[in-house]
Design a protein around this motif. Structure first.
Motif, short mmCIF file in Angstrom:
data_model
loop_
_atom_site.label_atom_id
_atom_site.label_comp_id
_atom_site.label_asym_id
_atom_site.label_seq_id
_atom_site.Cartn_x
_atom_site.Cartn_y
_atom_site.Cartn_z
N UNK A 1 11.02 -52.57 12.22
CA UNK A 1 11.93 -51.46 11.90
C UNK A 1 12.41 -51.62 10.46
N UNK A 2 12.48 -50.51 9.75
CA UNK A 2 12.90 -50.58 8.34
C UNK A 2 14.32 -50.10 8.17
N UNK A 3 15.15 -50.99 7.71
CA UNK A 3 16.55 -50.69 7.49
C UNK A 3 16.76 -50.34 6.00
N UNK A 4 18.02 -50.14 5.64
CA UNK A 4 18.32 -49.66 4.29
C UNK A 4 17.71 -50.50 3.19
N UNK A 5 17.83 -51.81 3.30
CA UNK A 5 17.39 -52.70 2.21
C UNK A 5 15.89 -52.98 2.27
N UNK A 6 15.17 -52.44 3.26
CA UNK A 6 13.74 -52.76 3.40
C UNK A 6 12.84 -51.88 2.54
N UNK A 7 13.38 -50.85 1.92
CA UNK A 7 12.53 -49.95 1.13
C UNK A 7 12.22 -50.57 -0.24
N UNK A 8 10.96 -50.45 -0.63
CA UNK A 8 10.53 -50.89 -1.95
C UNK A 8 9.72 -49.75 -2.57
N UNK A 9 10.02 -49.40 -3.81
CA UNK A 9 9.24 -48.36 -4.49
C UNK A 9 8.61 -48.95 -5.75
N UNK A 10 7.48 -48.41 -6.17
CA UNK A 10 6.84 -48.95 -7.38
C UNK A 10 7.78 -48.83 -8.60
N UNK A 11 7.85 -49.90 -9.37
CA UNK A 11 8.67 -49.88 -10.59
C UNK A 11 10.16 -49.95 -10.32
N UNK A 12 10.51 -50.31 -9.09
CA UNK A 12 11.92 -50.27 -8.68
C UNK A 12 12.79 -51.27 -9.42
N UNK A 13 13.98 -50.83 -9.82
CA UNK A 13 14.97 -51.70 -10.45
C UNK A 13 16.02 -52.09 -9.41
N UNK A 14 16.77 -53.15 -9.76
CA UNK A 14 17.85 -53.61 -8.88
C UNK A 14 19.19 -53.21 -9.51
N UNK A 15 19.99 -52.53 -8.74
CA UNK A 15 21.30 -52.11 -9.22
C UNK A 15 22.41 -53.02 -8.72
N UNK A 16 23.47 -53.11 -9.52
CA UNK A 16 24.66 -53.88 -9.11
C UNK A 16 25.90 -53.13 -9.61
N UNK A 17 26.98 -53.26 -8.87
CA UNK A 17 28.21 -52.54 -9.20
C UNK A 17 29.28 -53.52 -9.66
N UNK B 1 31.80 -49.74 -12.95
CA UNK B 1 30.57 -49.51 -13.72
C UNK B 1 29.41 -50.02 -12.86
N UNK B 2 28.20 -49.63 -13.25
CA UNK B 2 27.03 -50.13 -12.51
C UNK B 2 25.87 -50.32 -13.47
N UNK B 3 25.00 -51.27 -13.13
CA UNK B 3 23.84 -51.56 -13.98
C UNK B 3 22.58 -51.50 -13.12
N UNK B 4 21.45 -51.22 -13.80
CA UNK B 4 20.14 -51.34 -13.17
C UNK B 4 19.29 -52.22 -14.07
N UNK B 5 18.66 -53.23 -13.47
CA UNK B 5 17.89 -54.18 -14.27
C UNK B 5 16.63 -54.58 -13.51
N UNK B 6 15.78 -55.29 -14.18
CA UNK B 6 14.48 -55.63 -13.59
C UNK B 6 14.57 -56.74 -12.55
N UNK B 7 15.70 -57.43 -12.49
CA UNK B 7 15.87 -58.43 -11.43
C UNK B 7 17.34 -58.52 -11.07
N UNK B 8 17.57 -59.14 -9.91
CA UNK B 8 18.95 -59.31 -9.44
C UNK B 8 19.73 -60.21 -10.38
N UNK B 9 19.08 -61.28 -10.85
CA UNK B 9 19.84 -62.22 -11.69
C UNK B 9 20.19 -61.58 -13.03
#
Lengths: 287, 750
Positions: free
Chosen positions: B31-47, B109-117
């Motif tokens: 079963x796919x929950x909210x965090x299970x989706x992956x899209x090509x070129x996807x960035x990771x956002x943080x608030x 504020x929020x950011x989107x970057x290529x990795x979580x770190x």
């Protein structure tokens, strides 16, 4: 971050001593990994000690037991000898986390995490357990209650680690018990913890005792007045009342999200009384 | 509307307990929950979130974060430039602070970057200059004239004269009938008390998570964990200035909602980051963020007064309720006022409510929002009054229970419902007469919830092999897909296993309201039954075409088309598969549809009974035995009805005994995690026994009533009555945590 998994204690010590940044020892990881994931701890070096074979051992030593730093709770709980001699220490360790966590969490890790609410430590302190600290300058023996300096802060010097804890030999008619107060039934953190260890003579008179409290001060500590209240008595109601009063008086908790000062002082006495009763009955063989 | 009932023996699969269609996927991890989706070129956002309870935001410097390698977008309130309608404005400001941080955890504020770190590093590089302001987190403190003011443009609504000075009390409401002064004058005994409850969180296991992908041409897609993806679409489109048809929202599987996922928190941020970065952006909340920034329920301060004659007749009921809704309007206090006395009949009733603003996260709906705390207060007083009159608490309730035709506390006259039946079954149950030990007590309490219908659109498609796909737009939170399949199988006369149900995306169906108000089995079920009837009509028409007889000469019986009577002709019945197999040559695909604004949702009442034991030395409460008696109208899938009964009781146990939001002097949340926010663990609980009562709702073809919310209304009151009996002192504050219970016992002794 670097990850190292040496196979000897000497190599582990060398790695820890040589690191210029923050170095952390990884045993079961049930505290460290949570701290790293939540961003509380960001070490530069993690030294996994689980590949050091000797640290997985529980061995008999001078009539007592030496518990290696990599021995998980589940292994301790399955050791008939330790369970028979130190049921309080074992039940304290077994209270850490869930069944899954028990497969990883170690008693020594619980000690070195230096939480005032650590569940295995009050019983170890009451038992008179001795930690063997190994470092660049050799090894030294330290009473477990002296390992923590304050919440999350140890007295270990740079490059040092605790490689094992020695639970001493037991005379006849001796036993111990650990109780903690939590609002739930499991998966919780102690609001008060109390370990009681006592020795009776053949007539049931207490000849030796140690009582330790957790979660009611910045460190886990011994309560000599509570021990004195037991020694020389048959651990009757009057003695138990005195133990409770001594523990309530000795507790110096703070008001926080886990309980009030008033509540924790009172419950320190309640738990001490109940734990002493269990230890007495175990020592008499009536538990 | 009710046209099928158990009494006339018409149900074949309704009331059975088949495996749920999503069961295997959930237990195998597919079963796919909210965090299970992956899209090509996807960035990771943080608030980035405010560490202050109340502060003006003087400036935000994002330049260092933007300069960090791997950072693709940084957004602040300045990136939200659409002309947002008033209805969505507070929602937007709750997602990202506009000029002022209103609570600890408020997004800044929020950011989107290529990795979580890298995203985490970027957050640390954003420089926010705060001017810290005095704060208030307590509902009573916030009502005082000298309290720190959250908004200078809120003036108390609902007063006779509109005030000229702004206030933290955003509104006053009043409900009732008769004259309570007259009613109390006629009473022989009157009990009045004050009560407090602390805020609790819905405590769903799955944190909020989404992936937003917004193209430069203004079309976009959003995958998210929500109770209502049409709501998400409409809110996000309004906040971002998009046509709603250009944003397609797909609901993931959901790891619990309980009302807390009926609004948005991170979705517009992910879309705004995606628009700026030109790439998909995933945002997943940590547990800390869930506690600090998403909807807990209200904390409340209440006063209740009830009077009765010596013969037990209640003469008057009056209440004053103050609920805080966090930093924005909308605490559900009006629902608290409407439901407070809904279980009773009295000539004189009055409730007054105040909606209060404090520096806490914006309250979100939590299962029967507003009702459980009012029931805690009212049902405590009802039991106490019964005791003063020397009456059995169930007898006293039976005497005064609201019945069909009685004037309700909230406006209309009561229609047929099952309250009396829950009380009678409770009284007759062996639980009620089981012996109690020392330090143990038994409590009972009743509860009510309105239930809701709402906008619904469903579709049903019949495959060439006679199997059936149905599409609903209501998210399945509690096993509703199984109930949907059962109702369609019942209606079409085919096996349950031949029907599959999906929750379709927002581009595939007409608008569907959120899964809230216990509406899904009622309203999507009703729409699917009518979709199936639409399809049956078409199936009959196809058979008529094959047989070359008039359409009205064909009827649908037991999963087959057959001639309606001897005059129609002699034809062997055709199964669903046979008719469907010929669809290509008889007119193409066969489908059924239904759209409605479902009305006729039947109310649901419950009576709960609980035994507890109190440790006299520590104040610790153990729940020993618990039984729920609730009216389900008709239980479509009894296992999931029982699950709703049990789940509501368990959440109520948590709310009653240990769960609470704890704020420090600094206005910061002290226990933003499951270690110190203590929801019950399995070993804290006895088996929750259930008794399903079925008083059919005449507003549904099968008699269904919503069951998801009523079950959390009585527990705190039932437990308070039980603990008070065990402790020998009336507990009036939640949670009844060990320090509070011990102190109450010690104070009572002193």
């Amino acid at each position: 971050m670097r990850f190292e998994a040496p196979t000897t204690v000497e190599d582990a010590v060398s790695l820890l001593a040589a690191e210029s940044g923050m170095a952390r020892v990884l045993a079961g990881g049930t505290d460290l990994l949570v701290q790293m994931k939540s961003g509380i701890s960001e070490p530069d070096l993690v030294v996994d000690i689980k590949r050091i074979a000797a640290l997985h051992e529980i061995s008999e030593e001078d009539g007592g037991f030496r518990i290696g730093a990599a021995v998980p709770g589940i292994a301790l709980g399955e050791h008939a000898g330790v369970k028979a001699a130190w049921p309080g220490v074992v039940e304290g360790t077994e209270l850490i986390g869930s069944t899954q966590v028990q497969g990883r969490a170690t008693m020594v890790g619980n000690l070195c995490n230096c939480s005032p609410a650590a569940d295995s430590v009050p019983a170890m302190a009451a038992a008179g357990a001795i930690a063997r600290v190994v470092g660049p300058n050799g090894s030294r023996d330290v009473p477990v209650e002296d390992i923590a300096q304050g919440p999350g802060k140890s007295t270990l010097a740079k490059g040092e680690l605790v490689d094992s804890v020695l639970l001493p030999a037991r005379p006849d008619h001796a036993s111990d018990a650990y109780l903690r107060f939590i609002p739930r039934t499991e998966m919780d953190i102690a609001v008060v913890g109390c370990g009681v260890n006592l020795v009776l003579d053949a007539n049931g008179t207490c000849t030796d005792a140690r009582v330790a409290l957790g979660a009611v001060a910045a460190r886990i500590f011994l309560v000599p007045a509570a021990a004195d209240a037991l020694i020389g008595t048959s651990v009757d109601d009057a003695a138990l009342d005195a133990v409770a009063a001594a523990c309530s008086a000795a507790a110096t908790p703070i008001d926080d999200k886990r309980g009030t000062v008033e509540f924790r002082k009172k419950v320190s006495g309640v738990l001490a009384r109940r734990a002493a009763t269990i230890a007495r009955d175990r020592a008499k063989g009536t538990a | 509307m009710l046209d099928k009932t158990a009494e006339n023996g018409e149900f074949k699969v309704i009331g059975t307990r088949p495996e749920r269609p999503d069961g295997v996927d959930k237990v195998t991890g597919r079963a796919r929950f909210g965090a299970d989706m992956v899209m090509p070129g996807m960035l990771i956002g943080k608030v980035l979130r405010s560490p202050h309870a109340h502060a003006n935001i003087k400036s935000i410097d994002t330049s260092a974060a933007e300069a960090l390698e791997g950072v693709k977008a940084v957004i602040t309130a300045a990136d939200f430039t659409a002309d947002v309608p008033e209805a969505e404005y507070d929602t937007m400001v709750n997602c990202i602070a506009h000029g002022k941080a209103l609570y600890d955890g408020h997004g800044v504020a929020a950011v989107a970057a290529t990795s979580r770190s890298i995203a985490n590093k970027a957050l640390k590089l954003i420089k926010v200059e705060y001017e810290v302001l005095p704060h208030v987190t307590d509902v009573e403190e916030a009502c005082k004239d000298d309290a720190p003011l959250l908004h200078d443009n809120i003036f108390t609504e609902g007063l006779e004269e509109t005030p000229t000075t702004p206030s933290n009390i955003s509104g006053r409401v009043q409900f009732g009938h008769g004259d309570v002064d007259e009613g109390f004058a006629a009473a022989d005994k009157v009990v009045e008390r004050k009560f407090r409850t602390e805020a609790t969180h819905q405590g769903y296991i799955e944190p909020h998570a989404c992936v937003g992908n917004l193209s430069p041409d203004g079309t976009g897609e959003l995958w998210c964990c929500t109770q209502g993806h049409f709501m998400v679409r409409n809110s996000c489109a309004a906040i971002l200035g998009l046509d709603i048809s250009r944003l397609r929202v797909t609901a993931s599987e959901i790891g619990g909602g309980f009302g807390g996922k009926t609004t948005i928190f991170i979705e517009p941020l992910a879309l705004a980051l995606s628009r700026k970065a030109g790439r998909p952006v995933k945002l997943v909340m940590s547990r800390d963020e869930v506690f600090r920034a998403t909807g807990p329920t209200s904390s409340a301060s209440m006063w209740i007064k009830i009077g009765a004659k010596n013969d037990g007749t209640i003469t008057a009921m009056e209440g004053l309720l103050k609920y805080q809704g966090g930093a924005f309007k909308g605490s559900w206090v009006s629902l608290g006022c409407m439901t407070a006395f809904a279980c009773y009949r009295a000539d004189h009733m009055k409730t007054v409510g105040y909606d209060v603003l404090v520096n806490r996260p914006r309250a979100a709906a939590y299962r029967a929002p507003g009702a459980p705390m009012a029931a805690f207060a009212v049902e405590s007083v009802v039991t106490e009054l019964a005791g003063e009159l020397g009456r059995d608490p169930l007898e006293f309730r039976l005497q005064n229970a609201a019945k069909e035709g009685d004037q309700s506390s909230y406006g209309p006259k009561h229609r047929a419902h099952g309250l009396m039946e829950t009380l009678e079954q409770a009284k007759a149950h062996d639980h009620y007469n089981a012996p109690l030990g020392p330090n143990q007590g038994r409590g009972v309490a009743c509860g009510f919830w309105f239930n809701f219908g709402g906008q619904t659109s469903t579709s049903l498609n019949i495959g060439a092999d006679g199997t059936v796909n149905v599409s609903v737009g209501t998210v399945d939170v509690g096993g509703s897909r199984a109930s949907m399949c059962l109702m369609v199988a019942e209606e079409l006369g085919v096996p349950y296993e031949k029907v599959r149900c999906v929750v379709a995306d927002t581009s595939s169906l007409g608008h569907n309201d959120i899964t809230d108000g216990s509406r899904t089995t009622f309203s999507s079920g009703m729409a699917l039954i009518l979709s199936a009837r639409d399809a049956k009509q078409k199936l009959c028409a196809r058979a008529a075409k094959i047989w070359e007889i008039p359409e009205d000469a064909v009827e649908w019986v037991d999963g087959h088309a057959r001639p309606a009577g001897p005059n129609a002709g002699e034809f062997d019945p055709m199964s669903l598969a046979e008719v469907a197999g010929k669809a290509e040559t008889t007119g193409g695909p066969i489908a059924g549809h239904h759209e409605c604004n479902a009305r006729g949702a039947g109310v649901s009442f419950a009576t709960h009974m609980v035994d507890t034991e109190v440790d006299p030395e520590t104040g610790r409460v153990t729940v020993l035995r618990y039984t729920v008696f609730q009216d389900a109208g008709k239980a479509i899938h009894p296992a999931y009805v029982e699950g709703q009964f049990q789940g509501g009781a368990v959440q109520g146990i948590g709310w009653a005994i240990n769960e609470e939001y704890i704020y420090g002097e600094d206005g910061r949340l002290q226990n933003a995690g499951f270690l110190d926010y203590r929801i019950p663990v399995a070993s804290d609980l006895p088996m929750i026994d259930t008794v399903i009562i079925e008083t059919p709702n005449k507003g549904h073809p099968y008699g269904v009533r919503g069951v998801g919310e009523t079950s959390i209304v009585p527990p705190m009151a039932a437990i308070a009555n039980s603990v008070s009996a065990a402790a020998g002192v009336r507990l009036t504050e939640l949670p009844m945590s060990p320090p509070r219970v011990l102190k109450a016992m010690d104070d009572a002794k002193a």
